[in-house]
Design a protein around this motif. Structure first.
Motif, PDB file in Angstrom:
ATOM      1  N   LEU A 306       0.886  -1.154   0.000  1.00 57.73           N
ATOM      2  CA  LEU A 306       0.217   0.007   0.058  1.00 57.73           C
ATOM      3  C   LEU A 306       0.902   1.241   0.107  1.00 57.73           C
ATOM      4  O   LEU A 306       1.623   1.530   0.937  1.00 57.73           O
ATOM      5  N   ARG A 307       0.864   1.951  -0.967  1.00 63.33           N
ATOM      6  CA  ARG A 307       1.921   3.093  -1.326  1.00 63.33           C
ATOM      7  C   ARG A 307       1.400   3.938  -0.094  1.00 63.33           C
ATOM      8  O   ARG A 307       0.308   4.425   0.108  1.00 63.33           O
ATOM      9  N   TYR A 308       2.357   5.025   0.282  1.00 63.11           N
ATOM     10  CA  TYR A 308       2.216   5.909   1.071  1.00 63.11           C
ATOM     11  C   TYR A 308       1.586   7.081   0.399  1.00 63.11           C
ATOM     12  O   TYR A 308       2.146   7.908  -0.225  1.00 63.11           O
ATOM     13  N   PRO A 309       0.218   7.333   0.911  1.00 64.93           N
ATOM     14  CA  PRO A 309      -0.384   8.324  -0.033  1.00 64.93           C
ATOM     15  C   PRO A 309      -0.253   9.779   0.645  1.00 64.93           C
ATOM     16  O   PRO A 309      -1.258  10.663   0.521  1.00 64.93           O
ATOM     17  N   VAL A 310       0.849   9.935   1.277  1.00 67.46           N
ATOM     18  CA  VAL A 310       0.713  11.257   1.975  1.00 67.46           C
ATOM     19  C   VAL A 310       2.001  12.090   1.409  1.00 67.46           C
ATOM     20  O   VAL A 310       2.886  11.726   1.200  1.00 67.46           O
ATOM     21  N   PRO A 311       1.492  13.504   1.593  1.00 74.18           N
ATOM     22  CA  PRO A 311       2.792  14.678   1.267  1.00 74.18           C
ATOM     23  C   PRO A 311       3.594  14.626   2.424  1.00 74.18           C
ATOM     24  O   PRO A 311       3.072  15.273   3.479  1.00 74.18           O
ATOM     25  N   LEU A 312       4.939  14.092   2.677  1.00 70.51           N
ATOM     26  CA  LEU A 312       5.675  14.394   3.928  1.00 70.51           C
ATOM     27  C   LEU A 312       6.181  15.875   3.590  1.00 70.51           C
ATOM     28  O   LEU A 312       7.323  16.102   3.511  1.00 70.51           O
ATOM     29  N   LEU A 313       5.195  16.585   3.382  1.00 72.18           N
ATOM     30  CA  LEU A 313       5.538  18.287   3.296  1.00 72.18           C
ATOM     31  C   LEU A 313       6.566  18.630   4.258  1.00 72.18           C
ATOM     32  O   LEU A 313       6.563  18.136   5.443  1.00 72.18           O
ATOM     33  N   GLN A 314       7.607  19.328   3.761  1.00 75.46           N
ATOM     34  CA  GLN A 314       8.717  19.867   4.489  1.00 75.46           C
ATOM     35  C   GLN A 314       9.806  18.733   4.947  1.00 75.46           C
ATOM     36  O   GLN A 314      10.832  18.898   5.215  1.00 75.46           O
ATOM     37  N   SER A 315       9.504  17.319   4.243  1.00 75.46           N
ATOM     38  CA  SER A 315      10.530  16.564   4.547  1.00 75.46           C
ATOM     39  C   SER A 315      11.311  16.376   3.118  1.00 75.46           C
ATOM     40  O   SER A 315      10.759  16.552   2.066  1.00 75.46           O
ATOM     41  N   LEU A 316      12.603  16.468   3.129  1.00 72.74           N
ATOM     42  CA  LEU A 316      13.469  16.490   2.009  1.00 72.74           C
ATOM     43  C   LEU A 316      13.047  17.675   1.198  1.00 72.74           C
ATOM     44  O   LEU A 316      12.908  17.468  -0.142  1.00 72.74           O
ATOM     45  N   GLY A 317      12.758  18.700   1.703  1.00 75.35           N
ATOM     46  CA  GLY A 317      12.393  19.966   0.740  1.00 75.35           C
ATOM     47  C   GLY A 317      10.995  19.898   0.097  1.00 75.35           C
ATOM     48  O   GLY A 317      10.971  20.701  -0.576  1.00 75.35           O
ATOM     49  N   GLU A 350      -5.471   7.237  10.659  1.00 74.83           N
ATOM     50  CA  GLU A 350      -4.650   8.321  10.898  1.00 74.83           C
ATOM     51  C   GLU A 350      -4.250   9.012   9.489  1.00 74.83           C
ATOM     52  O   GLU A 350      -4.085   8.440   8.690  1.00 74.83           O
ATOM     53  N   TYR A 351      -4.483  10.321   9.266  1.00 80.06           N
ATOM     54  CA  TYR A 351      -3.950  11.058   8.555  1.00 80.06           C
ATOM     55  C   TYR A 351      -3.594  12.451   8.696  1.00 80.06           C
ATOM     56  O   TYR A 351      -4.311  12.960   9.620  1.00 80.06           O
ATOM     57  N   ASP A 352      -2.646  13.089   7.928  1.00 77.39           N
ATOM     58  CA  ASP A 352      -2.628  14.527   8.603  1.00 77.39           C
ATOM     59  C   ASP A 352      -1.497  15.384   7.686  1.00 77.39           C
ATOM     60  O   ASP A 352      -0.598  14.661   7.150  1.00 77.39           O
ATOM     61  N   ALA A 353      -1.742  16.653   7.412  1.00 77.70           N
ATOM     62  CA  ALA A 353      -0.852  17.494   7.138  1.00 77.70           C
ATOM     63  C   ALA A 353      -1.021  18.613   7.923  1.00 77.70           C
ATOM     64  O   ALA A 353      -1.823  19.278   7.943  1.00 77.70           O
ATOM     65  N   SER A 354       0.013  18.681   8.679  1.00 75.53           N
ATOM     66  CA  SER A 354       0.239  19.461   9.846  1.00 75.53           C
ATOM     67  C   SER A 354       0.189  21.048   9.420  1.00 75.53           C
ATOM     68  O   SER A 354       1.190  21.417   8.801  1.00 75.53           O
ATOM     69  N   PRO A 355      -0.600  21.977  10.113  1.00 76.15           N
ATOM     70  CA  PRO A 355      -0.238  23.394   9.805  1.00 76.15           C
ATOM     71  C   PRO A 355       0.658  24.077  10.181  1.00 76.15           C
ATOM     72  O   PRO A 355       1.176  25.073   9.796  1.00 76.15           O
ATOM     73  N   THR A 356       1.542  23.218  11.149  1.00 72.72           N
ATOM     74  CA  THR A 356       2.735  23.897  11.817  1.00 72.72           C
ATOM     75  C   THR A 356       4.017  23.882  10.811  1.00 72.72           C
ATOM     76  O   THR A 356       4.984  24.513  10.815  1.00 72.72           O
ATOM     77  N   ASN A 357       3.925  22.786   9.839  1.00 73.28           N
ATOM     78  CA  ASN A 357       5.171  22.804   8.976  1.00 73.28           C
ATOM     79  C   ASN A 357       4.969  22.452   7.540  1.00 73.28           C
ATOM     80  O   ASN A 357       5.514  21.978   6.946  1.00 73.28           O
ATOM     81  N   ARG A 363      -1.181  21.835   1.276  1.00 75.81           N
ATOM     82  CA  ARG A 363      -1.925  21.103   2.491  1.00 75.81           C
ATOM     83  C   ARG A 363      -3.653  21.176   2.188  1.00 75.81           C
ATOM     84  O   ARG A 363      -4.247  20.058   2.284  1.00 75.81           O
ATOM     85  N   TRP A 364      -3.874  22.155   1.602  1.00 78.41           N
ATOM     86  CA  TRP A 364      -5.668  22.348   1.488  1.00 78.41           C
ATOM     87  C   TRP A 364      -5.698  21.493   0.337  1.00 78.41           C
ATOM     88  O   TRP A 364      -6.951  20.742   0.379  1.00 78.41           O
ATOM     89  N   LYS A 365      -5.102  21.580  -0.791  1.00 78.90           N
ATOM     90  CA  LYS A 365      -5.388  20.331  -1.838  1.00 78.90           C
ATOM     91  C   LYS A 365      -5.304  18.983  -1.414  1.00 78.90           C
ATOM     92  O   LYS A 365      -6.121  18.034  -1.840  1.00 78.90           O
ATOM     93  N   TYR A 366      -4.345  18.736  -0.398  1.00 77.13           N
ATOM     94  CA  TYR A 366      -4.266  17.458   0.165  1.00 77.13           C
ATOM     95  C   TYR A 366      -5.446  16.886   1.115  1.00 77.13           C
ATOM     96  O   TYR A 366      -6.058  15.639   0.978  1.00 77.13           O
ATOM     97  N   VAL A 367      -5.918  17.879   1.833  1.00 77.95           N
ATOM     98  CA  VAL A 367      -6.997  17.524   2.839  1.00 77.95           C
ATOM     99  C   VAL A 367      -8.272  17.243   1.904  1.00 77.95           C
ATOM    100  O   VAL A 367      -8.754  16.213   2.103  1.00 77.95           O
ATOM    101  N   ASP A 368      -8.434  18.296   0.985  1.00 75.62           N
ATOM    102  CA  ASP A 368      -9.502  17.915  -0.257  1.00 75.62           C
ATOM    103  C   ASP A 368      -9.569  16.486  -0.819  1.00 75.62           C
ATOM    104  O   ASP A 368     -10.352  16.052  -0.770  1.00 75.62           O
ATOM    105  N   GLU A 369      -8.338  16.155  -1.143  1.00 77.20           N
ATOM    106  CA  GLU A 369      -8.092  15.163  -1.899  1.00 77.20           C
ATOM    107  C   GLU A 369      -8.447  13.784  -1.059  1.00 77.20           C
ATOM    108  O   GLU A 369      -9.200  12.867  -1.500  1.00 77.20           O
ATOM    109  N   VAL A 370      -7.802  14.014   0.070  1.00 78.14           N
ATOM    110  CA  VAL A 370      -7.833  12.512   1.060  1.00 78.14           C
ATOM    111  C   VAL A 370      -9.459  12.351   1.469  1.00 78.14           C
ATOM    112  O   VAL A 370      -9.981  11.356   1.383  1.00 78.14           O
ATOM    113  N   VAL A 371      -9.881  13.555   1.936  1.00 77.17           N
ATOM    114  CA  VAL A 371     -11.260  13.481   2.410  1.00 77.17           C
ATOM    115  C   VAL A 371     -12.088  13.188   1.693  1.00 77.17           C
ATOM    116  O   VAL A 371     -13.259  12.356   1.710  1.00 77.17           O
TER     117      VAL A 371
END
Ligand SMILES: *[C@@H]1O[C@H](CO)[C@@H](O)[C@H](O)[C@H]1NC(C)=O
Ligand SMILES: *[C@@H]1O[C@H](CO)[C@@H](O)[C@H](O)[C@H]1NC(C)=O
Ligand SMILES: *[C@@H]1O[C@H](CO)[C@@H](O)[C@H](O)[C@H]1NC(C)=O
Ligand SMILES: *[C@@H]1O[C@H](CO)[C@@H](O)[C@H](O)[C@H]1NC(C)=O
Length: 637
Positions: A306-317, A350-357, A363-371
């Motif tokens: 199951l591929r990781y469907p998440v943007p590790l935003l802020q990870s590795l730039g 569990e799913y999350d794109a944190s507003p702190t980072n 982030r909003w595109k991600y939330v929209d797509e996931v939900v």
């Protein structure tokens, strides 16, 4: 504890009475199912609670009663991805013919029977009480104080219907084998917190959380599986006994993100799930036909990858998200999961794109797509929140109300209007319509922000003081762009206004649940109070470097290039886009606070072990690949 962006997927299925599949349970204390294994497998005692179908031939002939429902037991290797399936314990709502095998609590009172699918439907939208009862070693050990009842009210007021309560028991055992007694005070605390949630009518899931990689790690070298099974049974028996007489608002989840790298581990985790079900049933409670019983969720690792469907935003730039490929990764994984469980209620635990980072437009595109993807397939979603992400529990305020609005209000058919942003991973600069960036020292001109209207029209724009902007004078809409006039922007900024966040503009649309805040930011390149340090003299702790911010008071990315031209860490990032090459990862290598940028001790150690002077390029929003909006700091060896 830094929040990784984590996805745990949970599903609920009903057991079929059948010839027992490979590695399935076929006997043990309280077991009442089939004792007949599928061809080539024999029912073998593992311990008093568990007989399992293992390869071999049966010693006696049994009659096959039903076709088997195959259970895939292969696994995924991603530590951050959990795919759990859940099951209703054997009676649930349709429990009238259940033969009671329980030995535990007998409840008085009433129980409203509920089916698994009904529970899951009502759970959405859900919120995780992260880094709290799951903290190690105790509640309060991480970044959150002991939870109070009002937090659940805040969560409910925001529109959430369900709560997942992760609990770690590892440091609360007061007894050893064979009883594995859990501290009664800890069980009472768990029970009290469950009551805080259910007393408001919130659907509530309780699990066994970080134990998965402490004592219950079936992949650990030398793991004593007999001990893990014994302890797991005893733990769930005690949890079951303590929570036995709660309401139909309570469900149980076997174990969070169990480490698993091959099918042997998968089989063992399936076995733990069945032990868990057995323990819950043995604990009694609302499981007699007259009362029905609480739902029970178990965990089975099913997907090979199951591929990781998440943007590790802020990870590795990575600060860019939202390409068709990004979205397809989410929606196609969800679709594969649904295809594998066509008639099973599924929970995205569990799913999350944190507003702190994370960058807000991505982030909003991600939330929209996931939900929306999840809802389209009838998944319930439970937002991860470690206490630093979404809800500020001290002030009872949400850090990103727009994400919360989309999460709590959107349905599968919602069309949200969103700020557009760079989606191309090969870009060398990044734009975001979540901001009106104006560069210090330049003329104030009109600014055009591309939006994804999604069929809605712009209704209003309001500033932080509550004043509504005048359409035509202050802004206009042209095609998919919202254009802010120079005269409006000039009310807030001149070319020499001090850098910072100057105004917050809330946009409302004719439809959808998104009301994004667009920030007007005056920016110039920040300055550091020092530009170099000797690695060996600052090693052993994090290095805070005072900064004069030049706009948004946060880092976008940090590049780490040695003077010999190599990447300090993750040299494979050469295969990523220009804004990710040689970039390091938030929290592991860098961080920031209100007045400092921070290189972690781990980053400093990497320089010392590389033995090469390294230039750290701190990049800020708007990102331009280090051309202007960036500063260098050199760690010498
Ligand atoms: C494994 O655990 C079981 C149950 O606790 C115990 O009886 C057994 O001695 C353990 N085996 C080893 C090798 O420690
Ligand atoms: C079930 O999931 C697996 C693993 O992701 C996938 O390869 C397979 O295509 C899925 N099955 C269906 C019917 O989609
Ligand atoms: C804008 O919002 C931020 C929070 O994101 C806040 O810190 C800042 O004070 C606000 N600025 C104005 C002018 O309202
Ligand atoms: C940072 O240093 C690199 C050389 O390592 C240089 O190419 C780049 O222009 C510098 N960037 C800034 C913003 O000074």
């Amino acid at each position: 504890m830094q929040a990784l962006i984590v996805v745990a997927l949970a599903a609920i299925f009903q057991y079929a009475q059948a010839q027992v599949a490979a590695y399935g349970q076929c006997g043990g204390s309280g077991y009442s199912g089939s004792t007949s294994c599928t061809s080539g497998y024999a029912c073998t005692s593992q311990n008093a609670y568990y007989y399992q179908c293992v390869p071999g031939s049966a010693t006696s002939t049994t009659t096959s009663k039903a076709t088997s429902s195959s259970t895939t037991t292969t696994t995924t290797t991603s530590k951050s991805t959990t795919l759990t399936t859940t099951t209703t314990s054997k009676s649930t709502a349709q429990s009238t013919s259940q033969t009671s095998t329980s030995t535990g609590s007998t409840c008085t009172g009433t129980f409203s029977a509920i089916s698994a699918s009904n529970f899951v439907a009502k759970l959405h939208p859900g919120w995780n009480l992260g880094n709290t009862l799951d903290a190690i070693p105790n509640e309060g050990s991480w970044n959150n104080a002991a939870v109070v009842a009002s937090t659940f009210a805040t969560v409910q007021d925001a529109g959430f219907n369900g709560v997942r309560i992760p609990v770690t028991y590892a440091y609360h055992f007061t007894g050893s084998s064979p009883d594995w007694t859990v501290d009664p005070a800890w069980l009472q605390r768990v029970s009290d917190v469950v009551d805080m949630s259910t007393s408001l009518g919130l659907y509530t899931i309780v699990n066994v959380h970080h134990d998965s990689w402490i004592w219950a790690d079936v992949t650990a070298s030398g793991a004593n599986l007999t001990m893990i099974e014994e302890k797991f049974y005893r733990l769930w028996y005690q949890i079951g006994t303590k929570l036995a007489c709660k309401s139909s608002l309570v469900a149980f989840e076997s174990i969070n993100e169990p480490p698993c790298t091959d099918s042997t581990h998968g089989a063992e985790i399936n076995k733990l799930n069945k032990i868990f079900l057995q323990a819950i049933n043995d604990a009694g409670g609302f499981q007699f036909p007259a009362c029905g019983q609480p739902l029970v969720c178990g965990a089975i690792w099913l997907f090979k990858s199951l591929r990781y469907p998440v943007p590790l935003l802020q990870s590795l730039g990575k600060t860019i998200w939202g390409s068709d490929a990004d979205k397809a990764t989410v929606s196609s994984d969800f679709q594969l999961l649904r295809n594998n469980f066509t008639d099973v209620p599924i929970i995205l635990g569990e799913y999350d794109a944190s507003p702190t980072n994370t960058e807000p437009a991505g982030r909003w595109k991600y939330v929209d797509e996931v939900v929306l993807s999840a809802l389209g397939l009838n998944f319930a979603c439970i937002l991860w929140d470690n206490g630093l992400d979404h809800l500020n529990r001290d002030t009872a305020t949400w850090r990103d109300p727009n994400s919360i609005s989309m999460i709590t209000k959107s349905t599968a058919s919602t069309s949200n209007s969103l700020p557009d942003s760079t989606e191309d991973a090969s870009a060398t600069t990044q734009s975001s319509s979540a901001y009106i960036f104006h560069e210090y020292g330049t003329e104030v001109t009109q600014q055009s922000l591309p939006f994804v209207f999604n069929g809605n029209t712009l209704s209003s724009i309001t500033d932080s003081a509550g004043s509504t902007l005048t359409s035509g004078t202050d802004y206009s809409v042209s095609g998919s762009n919202i254009i802010f006039t120079a005269s409006y922007l000039s009310k807030h900024i001149t070319s020499t206004t001090s850098p910072g966040i100057i105004a917050n503009l809330t946009l409302k649309f004719s439809g959808g649940d998104s009301s994004p805040v667009v920030q007007l930011v005056q920016w110039k390149t920040p300055t550091l109070s020092s530009k170099t340090a000797v690695a060996s003299s600052v090693s052993g702790s994090d290095l805070s470097i005072p900064i004069t911010w030049g706009g948004l008071p946060r880092i976008a990315a940090v590049k780490a290039l040695t003077t010999s031209g190599t990447y300090l860490v993750d040299d494979w990032t050469v295969y990523l886009g220009p804004l990710q090459q040689a970039r390091t990862t938030y929290s592991s290598q860098y961080n920031w606070d209100s007045s400092n940028v921070i290189l972690t001790s781990s980053a400093i150690s990497s320089v010392i072990s590389a033995g090469v002077t390294t230039v750290f390029t701190f990049e800020f929003f708007p990102r331009d690949n280090g051309v202007v909006n960036a500063v260098n700091f050199t760690l010498t060896v």
